[in-house]
Scaffold this motif. Structure first.
Motif: not given
Length: 648
Positions: A395-410
């Motif tokens: 499930s942690y992989l799917f949590s990446m999607f909101p992250i990727k649109n918030e900032s360039n940190k990922l």
């Protein structure tokens, strides 16, 4: 300075619970916070402000105290699985667990998980072992232990002097409730918790009345201990019984009480000496069994504190007083009034708030770390399918999607992490209806970096999210699905993504918790990342580069208290840490190596676990066991001897 910051300073200086009136009076006196109109601070303002920040303050009517530090520095296990006796593991920033196979390296991980699972059901838990996939009770108790129990705990620091104490929870095998006496092998039942000083003297103990065994060593009065149900004299024995017994060691209480409060409780202590037993312990009882369905399951420290204040068993009364009130007679009301006057005169409630509150709050803070599961367990990740279907483990992989649109940190974290291994790329996540995803490694970034820099200056690029920005710039670069990569590379990518997901979770908590962020200057969010054999399927060169990655992680998240516990068999990883310490890439004090000896080599002079430190020059403070660093050399000599033998 804000008002809640000023309140924190006052409470820290006092090092005890204060009323809203006391806080207001102190602020009006010291003037560290002043209202813009110059008027005095009122009790109501203190009440309102502390109510707004439940993460900072604990409130009980008009009494206010600081919430305890939820970080723990040491974890204790005793008689658990491979570990005979008590073992203390200090939590450093980087903790290496290495040594022989089947020597207990992952045991600490299992203990943390089991304890956390149990605390979901209250602070006096009965743990369903099969639900946590832990096996039967006997499989958890060390084979060589004469005690049929195991213990899990942690260290706390008490009082103004921050005196270290151990908190140990003991679990025993449960019995079925039908009265048959048959063992329920699938559960571990809370038996007691004890707060002990560094010499293992019990300062405070809480005991399940049903599991307490009376012996000559713990009975407090002269009598036939074989016929006793309680270690102290109580009229409730056998009738309206309590479910929890507690004791204070009076000698240690006298020694440490000034660390909790400046209030003089000498008269109360003198009184409880008169009702203590021959071991100089003050015993009291809580939780009447008929009021709590004959079970401690689900009960919490908050309910315990309320019960202590309610004083259902007349905790500071002598046996005569307790018996008269418990059994009731025509003088019952008169005796009760006499007892309440005694309690008021000795300031019993003040003592509970000044001593019991901070003591139990410190324990509660330690339990909160486990209860909130402030740890992430990372094992080998096998990516077999090009499309990954969402489940609990990924499930942690799917949590990446909101992250990727918030900032360039990922993107930045992944790109810089991969670069440590010589991979010029980043990870692309493709979502399919939010139920499946594909992971691609996009390579060949170096040639496009200059274009990225130009694109950042392009106004048209502002319509893209940070991640889309990245994708647009590298849309023509080579892509490989994670299943087309080697097992080592795919597992490494999974490790990088999962570590970042923990960092992001911590940062998100921080940004949402502005009150704590403003007030605390130190690290305030503790997380443990437990990693099992990160070197799996990796070439020796990449195994050594894992050390660079973990140091990069520490620096990336240095504002928060994230600690790594790494179980490994890799000589290359360990040697690289030595090199990085010697070249000042990391402070040696930030690394602890726990070497686990094979059980057959454990002797009085050879501990089960050796704590090894890295010195400033990269050397080790102690030797590893045989078969680790010396194995390659041993094989070389075997080959040389064989060659000489063949030549002769």
């Amino acid at each position: 300075m804000t008002l809640h910051e000023a309140i924190i300073q006052v409470l820290k200086s006092a090092n005890r619970t204060l009323t809203t009136q006391q806080i207001a009076e102190e602020l009006n006196r010291n003037k560290i916070y002043q209202k813009s109109d110059g008027s005095e601070i009122t009790e109501f303002q203190i009440y309102s402000r502390t109510r707004r920040y439940p993460d900072l303050f604990v409130r009980d009517d008009n009494s206010i105290k600081l919430k305890g530090d939820k970080n723990i520095e040491k974890i204790i296990i005793e008689n658990f699985k491979k570990f005979e006796g008590q073992h203390v593991f200090e939590l450093n920033n980087l903790n290496i667990f290495t040594g022989a196979n089947n020597s207990g390296k992952s045991t600490l991980f299992k203990a943390i998980s089991l304890f956390s699972y149990g605390l979901e059901r209250g602070d006096f838990p009965t743990i369903s072992l099969f639900d946590d996939n832990a096996g039967e009770f006997d499989s958890l108790v060390n084979n060589y232990s004469t005690e049929k129990n195991f213990k899990i705990g942690f260290f706390i620091a008490l009082g103004e002097k921050r005196i270290p104490f151990k908190v140990l929870y003991e679990f025993v095998e449960n019995e079925y409730a039908d009265g048959s006496g048959d063992k329920d092998t699938g559960t571990a039942k809370f038996s007691k918790f004890e707060v002990l000083d560094i010499n293992d003297n019990v300062f405070l103990g809480a005991y399940d009345s049903y599991k307490f065994v009376i012996t000559e060593d713990n009975i407090e009065y002269d009598g036939d201990f074989m016929r006793c149900e309680y270690p102290f004299r109580t009229p409730s024995e056998g009738s309206e019984s309590s479910m929890l017994m507690m004791k204070f060691n009076i000698e240690l209480l006298e020694e440490h009480i000034e660390s909790f409060t400046s209030t003089d409780y000498s008269e109360l202590i003198s009184h409880i000496k008169t009702i203590s037993g021959k071991h100089n312990n003050w015993w009291s009882e809580y939780f009447r069994e008929d009021n709590y369905n004959y079970s401690l399951i689900g009960l919490t420290f908050n309910e315990l504190i309320k019960n202590i204040l309610d004083d259902p068993y007349c905790g500071i009364g002598d046996f005569r007083t307790k018996k008269a009130i418990h059994e009731g007679n025509e003088k019952d009301e008169e005796i009760w009034q006499e007892y309440t006057r005694l309690r008021d005169r000795l300031n019993y409630r003040g003592f509970i708030k000044d001593v019991f509150y901070p003591l139990l709050d410190s324990i509660e803070s330690g339990l909160e770390f486990f209860r909130k599961k402030n740890f992430t367990y990372i094992t080998f990740q096998n990516f077999d399918n090009r499309l990954i279907i969402k489940n609990q483990s990924n499930s942690y992989l799917f949590s990446m999607f909101p992250i990727k649109n918030e900032s360039n940190k990922l993107n930045k974290f992944v790109k810089e992490s991969l670069a440590l291994f010589g991979i010029d790329g980043y990870v692309e996540l493709k979502s399919y209806l939010n139920t499946a995803l594909a992971i691609n490694l996009v390579s060949g970034l170096t040639g496009a970096d200059q274009q990225t820099e130009l694109a950042n200056k392009n106004e048209s690029a502002s319509s893209y999210s940070p991640f889309e920005y990245f994708e647009q710039n590298y849309k023509n670069n080579p892509r490989q699905n994670i299943t087309d990569l080697g097992k080592g590379t795919s597992n490494l990518i999974g490790l990088i993504l999962k570590v970042f997901s923990v960092f992001y979770e911590v940062e998100k908590e921080m940004s949402n918790d502005k009150a704590i962020k403003q007030v605390e200057q130190k690290k305030i969010r503790q997380k443990l990342i437990l990693i099992e054999e990160p070197e799996a399927f990796l070439h020796p060169d990449w195994q050594s580069k894992l050390a660079d990655f973990f140091i990069y992680c520490l620096k990336y998240n240095e504002k928060n208290d994230v600690k790594f516990l790494i179980e490994t068999h890799s000589e290359y990883l360990t040697r690289k840490f030595q090199f990085l310490a010697a070249t000042k890439r990391i402070e040696p004090s930030n690394i602890t190596i726990n070497y686990f000896n094979s059980l057959k080599y454990i002797t009085k002079g050879n501990k089960h676990v050796k704590e090894i430190r890295i010195d400033n020059d990269g050397s080790l403070s102690d030797e590893f066991g045989s078969g680790f660093f010396d194995e390659a050399t041993n094989i070389k000599f075997d080959l040389l001897r064989l060659k000489n033998h063949q030549n002769n």
